[in-house]
Design an enzyme around this catalytic site. Structure first.
Site, short mmCIF file in Angstrom:
data_model
loop_
_atom_site.label_atom_id
_atom_site.label_comp_id
_atom_site.label_asym_id
_atom_site.label_seq_id
_atom_site.Cartn_x
_atom_site.Cartn_y
_atom_site.Cartn_z
N HIS A 189 0.88 -1.17 0.00
CA HIS A 189 0.00 0.00 0.00
C HIS A 189 0.93 1.23 0.00
O HIS A 189 2.03 1.17 0.53
CB HIS A 189 -0.82 -0.06 1.29
CG HIS A 189 -1.89 0.97 1.44
ND1 HIS A 189 -1.62 2.27 1.81
CD2 HIS A 189 -3.24 0.90 1.31
CE1 HIS A 189 -2.77 2.94 1.89
NE2 HIS A 189 -3.76 2.13 1.59
N ASP A 213 3.52 -4.02 7.96
CA ASP A 213 2.23 -3.34 7.85
C ASP A 213 1.15 -4.41 8.00
O ASP A 213 0.90 -5.19 7.07
CB ASP A 213 2.16 -2.65 6.48
CG ASP A 213 0.79 -2.09 6.17
OD1 ASP A 213 -0.13 -2.25 6.99
OD2 ASP A 213 0.64 -1.50 5.08
N GLN A 243 -4.19 -4.98 7.05
CA GLN A 243 -5.21 -5.91 6.55
C GLN A 243 -5.20 -7.24 7.28
O GLN A 243 -6.16 -8.01 7.18
CB GLN A 243 -5.02 -6.16 5.04
CG GLN A 243 -5.27 -4.97 4.17
CD GLN A 243 -6.72 -4.49 4.21
OE1 GLN A 243 -7.62 -5.21 4.60
NE2 GLN A 243 -6.93 -3.25 3.81
N LYS A 267 -10.23 -0.90 10.69
CA LYS A 267 -10.43 -2.11 9.89
C LYS A 267 -10.68 -3.32 10.79
O LYS A 267 -10.77 -4.45 10.34
CB LYS A 267 -9.20 -2.37 9.01
CG LYS A 267 -8.94 -1.28 7.97
CD LYS A 267 -7.78 -1.65 7.08
CE LYS A 267 -7.12 -0.47 6.40
NZ LYS A 267 -7.93 0.25 5.43
N1 PLP Z 1 -1.69 -0.54 4.71
C1 PLP Z 1 -2.62 -1.28 4.13
C2 PLP Z 1 -2.27 -2.65 3.63
C3 PLP Z 1 -3.93 -0.78 3.98
O1 PLP Z 1 -4.86 -1.51 3.38
C4 PLP Z 1 -4.21 0.52 4.47
C5 PLP Z 1 -5.55 1.11 4.30
O2 PLP Z 1 -6.30 0.77 3.42
C6 PLP Z 1 -3.19 1.25 5.08
C7 PLP Z 1 -1.94 0.69 5.19
C8 PLP Z 1 -3.42 2.62 5.62
O3 PLP Z 1 -4.25 2.56 6.73
P1 PLP Z 1 -4.82 3.92 7.36
O4 PLP Z 1 -5.63 4.55 6.27
O5 PLP Z 1 -5.66 3.45 8.48
O6 PLP Z 1 -3.69 4.75 7.75
#
Ligand code: PLP
Length: 406
Positions: free
Chosen positions: A124, A201, A204, A227
């Protein structure tokens, strides 16, 4: 609450859906990888705290302030324990994005020109752009561990890319586009063999897989509340004790400072160093309540989540013109495209029919560009997803495709 992933439509499923007021809307909500609906226990816990009299933390000497501090500490313990560590390793940030930025910022001085940061093909933007930025600043290089043709990580290649120049391996645990599960323990082992740190990270992963930071052997891991059926505006940044001692805080100001002189300052010890400013106490309380609902985390292997995902994949594959990206072992998420139709148009039409899916590059442009030039449609599942949601998506999609071809 341990029964919800059993392969049956029992009363426990019904009761579980009743925990989510947001599901009262007459829609099939399949955008859970973006944000889940919030569970009642999180709403109730936040409500009780707010209406019971609130205060800031760490500053007041009166009873309400002491109660608030206790609640904030208890929330931190619950969140930390959810991933197998104690509260002294858990820093609250406002989002996963902020946590990953804070780690990249905190590690930047360890990098020298020519050092390498490895990311995966699945990242991401939140776990890509912070590393690109510090690499540029320090003259380091960001390299990408590639994907195999079946949309899983090429682990052999990833291991072969690690050498004495590798300083950081920054990797997602589950792809937010494909649902691919990455082999974190193997990557951690390989990273440590060359003296690199591994940052994960888990945005998900947290709502779907059990995570034990110690078993995985990772140095830093970030996951968020919204999430995981909790409120937005809060996430957990789990750090090794070594990183807590040695990393520079990204945010400086009140609450994190030990001593301020006319021209300098020293930081507090431990996790407090990373929590400058007034914290989001109510969100921390809601986050902990939501995690209590799903603890232990629902393991997908062979459970209802996997059965539903497989059903969704095969039903989508039965629609002519639909291409489904289905990596082996994937969880929770299904990306697909439809010949001759733009994903945004399809998502718009589905939305008008009460089916909520996501379309586009899902903030993971380098990956999605490999799958399709126009982006993908993405359906993502949660603990409350049931056959009716899948049927609503598939039957409406069939009608939309039929009309488009007519
Ligand atoms: N990393 C992944 C794999 C994600 O799916 C997301 C959000 O969709 C994020 C990071 C970022 O999360 P946040 O928007 O809560 O900062």
């Amino acid at each position: 609450m341990k029964t919800f992933l059993k392969n049956s439509q029992s009363k426990s499923d019904f009761d579980l859906r009743a925990q989510f007021q947001g599901l009262r809307r007459d829609v099939a909500y399949l955008d859970n990888a973006a944000t889940t609906q919030m569970c009642q226990s999180a709403i109730d816990a936040m409500n009780a705290y707010i209406t019971g009299g609130r205060s800031n933390v760490g500053r007041g000497l009166y009873p309400i302030a002491e109660e608030t501090m206790k609640k904030y500490d208890a929330a931190r313990s619950t969140v930390a324990n959810f991933v197998g560590v104690d509260a002294g390793r858990c820093v609250f940030t406002k989002s996963v994005t902020e946590g990953l930025n804070a780690i990249a910022f905190g590690l930047r001085e360890r990098l020298q020109a020519g050092d390498e940061i490895l990311v995966s093909a699945f990242e991401h933007h939140a776990n890509l752009l912070p590393w690109r930025r510090i690499a540029k600043e320090r003259g380091a290089i960001v390299k990408t561990m590639p994907m195999l043709a079946d949309f899983t990580l090429n682990l052999d290649r990833a291991k072969a890319m690690m050498n004495e120049r590798t300083k950081i391996v920054a990797v997602t645990m589950v792809s937010n586009v494909l649902g691919t599960v990455l082999p974190i323990a193997d990557l951690a082992d390989a990273a440590h063999r060359v003296g690199a740190l591994i940052v994960v990270d888990a945005a998900q992963a947290a709502a779907h897989l059990p995570i034990d930071v110690v078993d995985l052997g990772v140095d830093a891991l970030v996951f968020g509340s919204h999430k995981c059926y909790g409120p937005a505006g809060i996430a957990a940044m789990i750090l090794s004790l070594d990183l807590i001692d040695s990393m520079e805080p990204m945010i400086v100001g009140g609450g994190m400072v030990d001593h301020v002189t006319t021209d300098g300052a020293t930081w507090r010890q431990g996790i407090e160093k990373f929590e400058g400013g007034s914290p989001n106490v109510e969100a921390a309380i809601g986050f902990a309540a939501a995690l209590s609902l799903i603890a232990p985390p629902p393991y997908e292997g062979g459970g209802r989540g996997e059965v539903l995902r497989q059903r969704l994949v095969s039903d989508l594959q039965s629609i002519s013109g639909v291409t489904v990206f289905d990596p082996p072992g994937a969880i929770g998420i299904v990306s697909f495209t439809i010949d001759g139709m733009h994903p945004h148009d399809v998502a718009d039409m589905l939305g008008a029919r009460g089916v909520c899916v996501r379309a586009g590059n899902h903030c993971a442009a380098p990956l999605v560009e490999k799958l399709s030039t126009t982006g993908t449609l993405r359906a993502s599942l949660a603990i409350y997803t049931d056959e009716r949601d899948i049927e609503a998506l598939v039957s409406n999609l069939k009608e939309i495709v039929k009309k488009a071809k007519a």
